[in-house]
Design a protein around this motif. Structure first.
Motif, PDB file in Angstrom:
ATOM      1  N   HIS A 123       1.376   5.100   0.418  1.00 34.28           N
ATOM      2  CA  HIS A 123       0.653   6.151   1.126  1.00 34.28           C
ATOM      3  C   HIS A 123       1.435   7.460   1.074  1.00 34.28           C
ATOM      4  O   HIS A 123       2.606   7.505   1.434  1.00 34.28           O
ATOM      5  CB  HIS A 123       0.429   5.740   2.583  1.00 34.28           C
ATOM      6  CG  HIS A 123      -0.406   6.691   3.355  1.00 34.28           C
ATOM      7  ND1 HIS A 123      -1.758   6.808   3.169  1.00 34.28           N
ATOM      8  CD2 HIS A 123      -0.081   7.586   4.308  1.00 34.28           C
ATOM      9  CE1 HIS A 123      -2.228   7.725   3.984  1.00 34.28           C
ATOM     10  NE2 HIS A 123      -1.234   8.222   4.683  1.00 34.28           N
TER      11      HIS A 123
ATOM     12  N   GLN B  72      -7.017  -0.711   3.915  1.00 35.00           N
ATOM     13  CA  GLN B  72      -7.546   0.435   3.174  1.00 35.00           C
ATOM     14  C   GLN B  72      -8.949   0.801   3.670  1.00 35.00           C
ATOM     15  O   GLN B  72      -9.269   1.984   3.806  1.00 35.00           O
ATOM     16  CB  GLN B  72      -7.581   0.139   1.676  1.00 35.00           C
ATOM     17  CG  GLN B  72      -6.191   0.110   1.070  1.00 35.00           C
ATOM     18  CD  GLN B  72      -6.216  -0.298  -0.385  1.00 35.00           C
ATOM     19  OE1 GLN B  72      -6.506  -1.433  -0.705  1.00 35.00           O
ATOM     20  NE2 GLN B  72      -5.921   0.649  -1.254  1.00 35.00           N
TER      21      GLN B  72
ATOM     22  N   TYR C  43       0.876  -1.169   0.000  1.00 36.78           N
ATOM     23  CA  TYR C  43       0.000   0.000   0.000  1.00 36.78           C
ATOM     24  C   TYR C  43       0.916   1.223   0.000  1.00 36.78           C
ATOM     25  O   TYR C  43       1.732   1.401   0.903  1.00 36.78           O
ATOM     26  CB  TYR C  43      -0.914   0.011   1.223  1.00 36.78           C
ATOM     27  CG  TYR C  43      -1.769   1.254   1.306  1.00 36.78           C
ATOM     28  CD1 TYR C  43      -2.844   1.419   0.445  1.00 36.78           C
ATOM     29  CD2 TYR C  43      -1.482   2.248   2.220  1.00 36.78           C
ATOM     30  CE1 TYR C  43      -3.624   2.565   0.503  1.00 36.78           C
ATOM     31  CE2 TYR C  43      -2.269   3.399   2.276  1.00 36.78           C
ATOM     32  CZ  TYR C  43      -3.326   3.546   1.412  1.00 36.78           C
ATOM     33  OH  TYR C  43      -4.091   4.680   1.460  1.00 36.78           O
TER      34      TYR C  43
ATOM     35  N   THR D  46       0.289  11.832   1.494  1.00 33.11           N
ATOM     36  CA  THR D  46      -0.750  12.859   1.614  1.00 33.11           C
ATOM     37  C   THR D  46      -0.099  14.235   1.641  1.00 33.11           C
ATOM     38  O   THR D  46       1.124  14.363   1.703  1.00 33.11           O
ATOM     39  CB  THR D  46      -1.572  12.674   2.905  1.00 33.11           C
ATOM     40  OG1 THR D  46      -0.701  12.867   4.031  1.00 33.11           O
ATOM     41  CG2 THR D  46      -2.224  11.308   2.982  1.00 33.11           C
TER      42      THR D  46
END
Length: 82
Positions: A54, A77, A52, A56
């Motif tokens: 990630h 998720q 995953y 931001t």
């Protein structure tokens, strides 16, 4: 985006590993249950993880989080979307 990695474990930490795949080292964060599984697999050779990715606005540094299966990744998720 990175979705899957397979390679040799170069280093194991408490919550992460350094995974060498095609001569590139990836730092992958792992849940505690996956760390235990990876420690057992690392002695046998190659390790494979579903990743995953990630990143931001609040955390601009990308983070890779590894899971043993696609189901674990999907659950994670779903969990973080709440």
């Amino acid at each position: 985006m990175i979705g899957y990695l397979e390679g040799r474990v170069l280093k194991i930490e408490n919550d992460s590993i350094l995974l060498v795949a095609n001569q590139v080292g990836y730092e992958v964060l792992l849940p505690a249950t996956v760390v235990a599984a990876v420690q057992g697999k690392a002695a046998d050779g190659d390790v494979s993880l579903y990743i995953y990715y990630h990143q931001t606005d609040r955390q601009p540094k990308p983070v890779l989080i590894g899971f043993d299966s696609e189901e674990e990744k999907a659950f994670f998720q779903l969990f973080i979307s709440v």
